[in-house]
Structure formats: C-alpha cells, structure tokens
Design a protein around this motif. Sequence first.
Motif, PDB file in Angstrom:
ATOM      1  N   ARG A 454       0.832  -1.211   0.000  1.00 59.47           N
ATOM      2  CA  ARG A 454       0.000   0.000   0.000  1.00 59.47           C
ATOM      3  C   ARG A 454       0.867   1.262   0.000  1.00 59.47           C
ATOM      4  O   ARG A 454       0.666   2.172  -0.827  1.00 59.47           O
ATOM      5  N   SER A 457       2.773   1.688  -3.225  1.00 60.99           N
ATOM      6  CA  SER A 457       1.867   2.010  -4.336  1.00 60.99           C
ATOM      7  C   SER A 457       1.477   3.481  -4.299  1.00 60.99           C
ATOM      8  O   SER A 457       1.414   4.149  -5.343  1.00 60.99           O
ATOM      9  N   ILE A 461       2.127   6.248  -7.165  1.00 68.18           N
ATOM     10  CA  ILE A 461       1.068   7.099  -7.734  1.00 68.18           C
ATOM     11  C   ILE A 461       1.503   8.557  -7.722  1.00 68.18           C
ATOM     12  O   ILE A 461       1.281   9.307  -8.680  1.00 68.18           O
ATOM     13  N   ILE A 475      -7.406   6.869  -8.229  1.00 74.71           N
ATOM     14  CA  ILE A 475      -6.730   5.606  -7.934  1.00 74.71           C
ATOM     15  C   ILE A 475      -6.080   5.667  -6.560  1.00 74.71           C
ATOM     16  O   ILE A 475      -6.010   4.660  -5.849  1.00 74.71           O
ATOM     17  N   VAL A 479      -6.626   2.837  -3.619  1.00 73.95           N
ATOM     18  CA  VAL A 479      -5.523   2.073  -3.040  1.00 73.95           C
ATOM     19  C   VAL A 479      -5.442   2.321  -1.536  1.00 73.95           C
ATOM     20  O   VAL A 479      -5.178   1.402  -0.749  1.00 73.95           O
ATOM     21  N   ARG A 482      -8.463   0.232   0.034  1.00 66.58           N
ATOM     22  CA  ARG A 482      -8.818  -1.122  -0.362  1.00 66.58           C
ATOM     23  C   ARG A 482      -8.354  -2.140   0.675  1.00 66.58           C
ATOM     24  O   ARG A 482      -7.326  -1.961   1.350  1.00 66.58           O
ATOM     25  N   TRP A 485      -5.848  -7.898  -1.216  1.00 63.79           N
ATOM     26  CA  TRP A 485      -6.246  -8.265  -2.578  1.00 63.79           C
ATOM     27  C   TRP A 485      -6.602  -9.753  -2.643  1.00 63.79           C
ATOM     28  O   TRP A 485      -5.735 -10.611  -2.479  1.00 63.79           O
ATOM     29  N   HIS A 590      -9.153   2.636 -13.266  1.00 61.89           N
ATOM     30  CA  HIS A 590      -8.484   3.023 -12.023  1.00 61.89           C
ATOM     31  C   HIS A 590      -8.712   1.957 -10.953  1.00 61.89           C
ATOM     32  O   HIS A 590      -7.861   1.748 -10.089  1.00 61.89           O
ATOM     33  N   ARG A 591      -9.838   1.289 -11.015  1.00 58.93           N
ATOM     34  CA  ARG A 591     -10.087   0.206 -10.050  1.00 58.93           C
ATOM     35  C   ARG A 591      -9.804  -1.148 -10.676  1.00 58.93           C
ATOM     36  O   ARG A 591      -9.952  -2.171 -10.018  1.00 58.93           O
ATOM     37  N   GLN A 595      -4.869  -0.445 -11.476  1.00 62.50           N
ATOM     38  CA  GLN A 595      -4.600  -0.784 -10.083  1.00 62.50           C
ATOM     39  C   GLN A 595      -3.969  -2.156  -9.938  1.00 62.50           C
ATOM     40  O   GLN A 595      -3.027  -2.333  -9.168  1.00 62.50           O
ATOM     41  N   SER A 596      -4.479  -3.141 -10.685  1.00 63.47           N
ATOM     42  CA  SER A 596      -3.897  -4.477 -10.566  1.00 63.47           C
ATOM     43  C   SER A 596      -2.464  -4.487 -11.076  1.00 63.47           C
ATOM     44  O   SER A 596      -1.596  -5.165 -10.511  1.00 63.47           O
TER      45      SER A 596
END
Length: 954
Positions: A454, A457, A461, A475, A479, A482, A485, A590-591, A595-596
């Motif tokens: 997290r 990431s 970004i 995004i 992140v 969330r 995953w 973005h989701r 993101q992945s």
Amino acid sequence: MNDAPETPAARDYRGTVILPKTDFPMRGDLPKREPDWLARWEKMEIWNRIRAASAGKPKFVLHDGPPYANGPLHIGTALNKILKDVINRAAQMAGHDADYVPGWDCHGLPIEWKVEEEYRAKKKNKDEVPILEFRAECRAYAQHWLGVQRDEFRRLGVAGDWAGRYATMDFPSEAVIAGEIGKFLMNGSLYRGLRPVMWSPVEKTALAEAEIEYHDHVSPTLWARFSIVSAGAPDLVGASVVIWTTTPWTIPGNRAVAYGEEIDYALVHVEGVNEGSLLRVGEFLIVALPLLPQFEKDTGLGAHSIKRVLKGAELAGVIAAHPLKGMPEANAGYSFDVPLLPGDFVTTEAGTGFVHIAPGHGEDDFILGRAHGLPIPETVGDDGTYTRHAHGFEGLHVWKAHDAVYAAMQALGTLAGKGKLTHSYPHSWRSKKPVIFRATPQWFIAMDDGNEIRRKSLDAIAATHFVPDIGRNRIGSMVQNRPDWCISRQRAWGVPIAVFVDKKTGEPLRDQAVMDRIVAAFTAEGADAWYQPGAAARFLGEGRDPADYEQVMDIVDVWFESGSTHAFVLTPERGLPWPADLYLEGSDQHRGWFQSSLLESVGTRGVAPFKAILTHGFVLDEQGRKMSKSLGNVVAPQEVVSKSGADILRLWVMNTDVTEDQRIGKNILEQQGELYRRIRNTLRWLLGNLDGFDGSEIVPHAELPELERWVLHRLTELDAKLRTAQRNHDWTGVFPEIHAFCASDLSAFYFDIRKDSLYCDARDSLRRRSARTVIDQLHRCLTTWLAPVLVFTAEEAWLARFPASESVHLQDWPVLPEAWRDDALAAKWERVRKVRSQVYPVLENLRRTGTVGSSLQAGVIFGIGEEDEELDLTEADGELLSEEVWAEVLIVSNIIHVYHKSEPSPQDRLAVRVEQAAGTKCDRCWRVLPEVGRSAAHPTLCRRCEAVVEGQTS
C-alpha cells in the motif's frame, strides 16, 4: 464601302490561366479504398520497415491493456485502440521507436461463461466435463475471437506487431503469471485466509471489485428485535434493541449487534400502535434518538414516551438474545448470546442506529467479529443456498429466504417490521445478477505486511504523470482504502494458483525449486500441466509425499493476470524497456487494470510498471445515454467503417476531449464527414497547386513576402502544440485546431488571397514561387501531422506527390526552423485579419444590393475620421500594409488611403468606405483596373496578365 477598321475578335484567355492539377480525387471513397491500402502495407511489410528505420532511436512504449477475446469489437474498444494507435504513430513520427505489441486477455469468467452458455443450450452440465476438455474448449473459443478482433483492429488502421501479439493464454505467458504468483508466495505476501468477499451465486466464484457493476435492486427490509437479557442498567433488561437491514437472509448468520458509542439512544415505551404494525403496546424499544421520527413512520409506532436517553457507551457489556432463538426447526441452534459491541462505522444516516453483525457477510462485520473473537459460521454455500449452519433454513436460496425469515421471526415475536427498498446494489458484470458478501477461504495478497504494498503504491502514484490529473486522486483513494487483494477464483479456465499447502500445518509450501519446476513445465506445456495426473508428485519432487500436501485448484483472478502482462511483454527478448512510458485505458480502469498492474508490480519489483497514465471516457449516444440493445442506440464500429470509412471514425476519436465521455451517432458522424471533406479538400488544393513543383522554385525565407512568413509562423505554432501533446499525452484540442487551421487560416484566408497569384502570375514570379514554397511546406507538414489520425488519407495525399517514397508512415514530422517563428509578425497579421473581417461585411452588403458582383469589382477607401463604418486599430492603416498588399488581402481591385489628420494617433479610429472600382474588368484575372483597354495587342487584359500571356508565347 465602309473603310472603318474591323474590331478584332475577342480572345479566350482561359488556357493561359495556371489552374490546379492533381489526380488526388475530391471524394475519399474510404470504405472501398482503405482495404487496398491495408493490402499494400501488408505486402510491403511496412511494420518491419518502420522498425528497421527506427533502429537506434529512443524507445517509446505504450503497453497495451488487453481486451477480452470474447466477441466482436464494440465502439468503446474501437475508441481505445484508435487512441492508442494515434499516440503510437505520433511518437514514431516525433522521432521515437514506438514498438507496439497488442495483446488479449483470454482467461477467466467472461470466456468461461460463454462456453457454459453453449453447454446450457445443449443441456450439458459443465461440472461433468473433464477439466482439460473444458479448458480446451475455452482456449478454442478465445482463439477464435482473438482472430476476429485482430482483423477488426487492423481494419481500423491500427498498426502493431500483430505477428508478435501477446495473449495471457500463451504458454510462456501462463508460465510468467505462475512465476509472479510465486514471487508473492516467496516474499510472504501471499496467504490463505477467511474473509468476506463479493460472491456470485450464479457463477459460483468470488469476484473482484472491477468485475462488479451497480444497478437498482429491490431489497426486502426487516426490523428485528434483539431482546436484552443482561445489562448493567436494570431498566434495559427486557427491552429490545431494534436493528434494520436490507439483507434479511443474513439474520441466521448474526452473532452480534453494533452500536455507536457517541450516539444518543432513546429507551422508548410503546403506548400505541398504528393498524398493521408489528409493534406491541407495553414493550420497551431502544433506537437512536435522531432516527426515532423515521422509525415511527416505518414501523407504525403510535403513542409513546421516552423513558430516558442514554449514550451508546452505556450499552457496553449488554447481552441480547438472537431473534431466531427458540425457533422449533432450529433445534436450539440460535441459543447463543448476542453481545452488543461498539462500532465506529455505525451512523445515524438511516435505520435505527444499530447494525446487526453477521461476520461472514460483510467487511465491517468481519473485522469487528475478528476483533472480539466471534465465530464466523459458513451459513451460505457456493450456489447461494443455506448450509446446515443456517439452522432451520438449510437448502433455501438466500434470494428467496426473506419470507421464511419473516415468518420464523413473526412466530417468535421478534419481527418489528418489514418492507422494501430500491437502492443501488452490486451485480456481477457478466451474469447481471446480484452478488452477496460471503466469507470463504480465499487466497490474498497482503497490502500492509512487511512488503508494504500500500505505502509503496501510494508513493508510485505520486510519481506518475496522470492525464487528466484527477486520475491520481481516484486511484489513490482506492488504493488507500482497499482491503487485502483477493486473487483466488473458484473456476476452471485460467492460470492456477500453483501452490501446495502442508496439510498438517496449513501453511503454503515456500520452495523455489518447486516453483521453478512449475514455471518450466508451464512454459513448455501451458498451465494444463497442473491438471495432469501425477502433477503433484512431479512438481513436489523427490522426498515429499503428495499425500501430505493439498494441491490448490483455485485459479488466479484475471486482474492479477492482466496486471502481470508487463512481466512478459516489456522484456529484453522483445526489445521493450521496462517500465512502460504509458498505460492508456478507460477511466473505469483506475479500479481495474491500472490498479492491478500497480499492485502486482509494486509487490514484485517495488515500483510501478508505468511512467504515465492516460484515461478516456465512455461512449454515449447523441443524447448522452448509455448504449444498449434495448434502446436501439448501439453504434457498431464495423457499421461505421463499412459505411463511412475508418478515417472518419478515427477523426471522431481525436476531435473531442477524450478524457471526457464522448457521444456518437448518425448526426455526429455526418459532422465528422463534413470536417473530413474540408481537410481532404485542403490537401487536394495543395496538391493541385504543387503540380510540377521542384526545389529550384524555393524562395529563401528572408525573401518571402510577409503573408508567406506568417503562414510558416503558424506552422511553428501548430508544430509546438503537436510535440507538446506527444510529450505530455494530452491531445485535447490539437486536431480540432489543425482542422481550424485548414478551414480558417488556409482555405478562408491564405488560399483565398493567393489564388490570384497562383493562377494568374507568371510561373517564375517571386510572389508565385513564394506561395508554392510555402504550399510545399504545408503539404509536408499537414500530411505527416495528419498521418497518425487519417492513416489512409494521409498516405494517399503523400504518395500522390511522392510516389517513390513508399509511405508517409516511414516519415518523421518535419523539423521546422526556429527562424520561422515570428511573434511580432503574427501580432501584426492578427490585426490585418481583424481589419479584413470588418471590411468583408461591408463588401457582402454591396453584393446583396447588387452594387458589385464580386469583391474584385470593389475599391476600398481607408481614412482616419468619424464615418459610420469604423475599425479599431492601434496604428494608422498606412503603417500596417501597403496599398498593393491590402488589395491582395482584401481581394479588391484597388485601395486608396485618405488621411484627415497629418499625424494619426493610436487612439484614432480607421474608417472604411467601399465603392465600385474604377476601370474595366480584366478578362483573365477579373480585376477591375483603369489600365485595362490600353494595350493594342491585348485590349481586354491588365498589364500583368498581358505580360504573362506574352511571356507564355515568346
């Protein structure tokens, strides 16, 4: 006998006029001609030639987000691929090596669901088909549509390494995906845990957030009494805490009730009820004080009194009874205590201020339950039916359970109310059916363990360039908030989570040698190797008994697969550097893919796989509605191409702000067709007036007239915009400005002025050679600038002039000399155009009244004064242009300057008067001049035309 001399017969001078000449047709006839250009490019292997010509240039990599290979292209996919193609071609022509590898997503639910549909049509049960046979059918299905989509993309003019395309189902791709899972296994981020996930009872699998869409859904609602059996305050014992829920089916999974510690709650004594109410006179109820008025309306509460108000914190330690306690069919299955627990997610926005907690059916529920050691019963099975842990309801489907729950609670006296609510609810994007939240054992990648995915990431970004920049916030917030995953899916078509779990310890086996054997096998045989007999023994190797290990049969989330594509596309073997310069998809990614890809790359490499992200909007119909078959407003790209041509569709893509939602329909496409015709006519005019042009005609820049130097300056302005857009990936307004340049600066101004010189001047005159010098540059710039968008038309316009050069797509954008840029000259000619725009209404009025037939029959008188027709200028007109140049610019036969003041000041206003020009019309150039008629040899010509005609015959 009459001795008078005979009048010479009138001569036809039309053949002496130098008219445009070109084989470039006025009509594009795109649907017919575009396939011929595609065939030509394929025959000449143009992609390989571009790559060879790009050797040594700096790389530009737009990594292709893979579409699903499960049907013909829709308009949104066409927009996406065209935009990518324009950006790649622009980078290529700006001096980069823009190698583009298109790809496809071939695994997962969309394709598996299609194959299952075929089974259902044939009354076949998918679960009875051997898994390798089923996977083979999925592979064949994906391969078919991959081929169809590839051909459709190529028909759109999209260039790429089609022979070297990637697909997630290719054996080497499957091997790399398995290896990427292995990296998370080895670094400790991969774990198996019990958590609630969005689950599709129809498809019998967990779903990712990106596989969810929200639709209005009518949910049954329920108010339930939880009778207090133990409390610190005696007046609470025997009272009922009332909860409200839109998921009555979760009541069998209830294990607690949450309250807000700072909320004011009312202890209400019921003294009257409305007809039909399920409340009882004399009972005591506890609800949030701010929600009491709505509660009265919803449940039919009549006369009542508030015995006291208490803070939620006073409810600490309170124990209630389950509302299904005592249900005869449950065999005492709900006899456990239900504790009241503080929850920071409880609000007074709706309901009663209490939330019933089913730890297996909600994220907040699960977290609160875990924190307080609550059991997490598995009350719902894969198919959405109750298990034996839902005592008294076993076998009943959750979507049909509310009536049974209502009935059981009403019989027990715990049902306080029921109703219906229409609200936005998550649905599977494939089956279009509602999903449920269900806790099942799944494989997760931790966001906040030692790998700190997290945090890394969010740092990535912050370092990424976003177009538009709002994408960073979208995004980033996703992140930030969330959960871990969930990457496991309970399906068959995909890359398996190739992991073994020790049955004794429940821990996954972390052995690099095992993972290496798996990756090697997948590379040679594909992921099917995991399902072959004896696979466990093969991969575990000597010294391990397969009976001691569970071979995981879940497949990995397709978003993990597509998020891993950078690992097998941006590789030294392909000659593509990592990370990519750009990722480009719709704003919904973005989701999804953005993101992945970010999480996968950060989890395995510590940084993002991209430097920049560009997002485009969705495609709507002309009224701004979402396209659907039921509305009959679907625009198919195949139909547009067959009717209008791919260049029209490509022009539509680039003529709007792609970062916003775009609209398309018959009227809009007709408008694009009109814009296209203006651009095509511009190119045709350029080609026609370049007939016979060669380098000997070129006039040095310093010797060009101001008008020509102004055009070259405009080219530098457009060139700067193009190159800035190419660097920043923001193309908003760029190609509309090129169209405006063609329509306004060229056709309506420059061409209009210079037609006289091009058609009527001597071939070797300085003015005509200057114009052709600039037209040469206009052709070179416009055809190469338009080539990324109008790929077919630009090729036609380039080869119409340079047939030996093979292709415009092998050219770079021209590098324009810095000397062409002249801001002072541009400011001056802006004022000139302002004068022209104010003179023209006067001329038009004279044409309407019949005073003059054309502007060439007019003369213009400028002067400083206070006449009715006034023009704003910052300096006297005589200091702006000479009379001769003004006549050219205004396309009139003469200009007269009359000054009423000896020293005009900047504050003075320039007046204009238009009247019939004095003289006779020249038969060749149509100017009205006093000199016409003075030549004995050519009495109907002006002096210029006479000299030109004499020069042609000498």
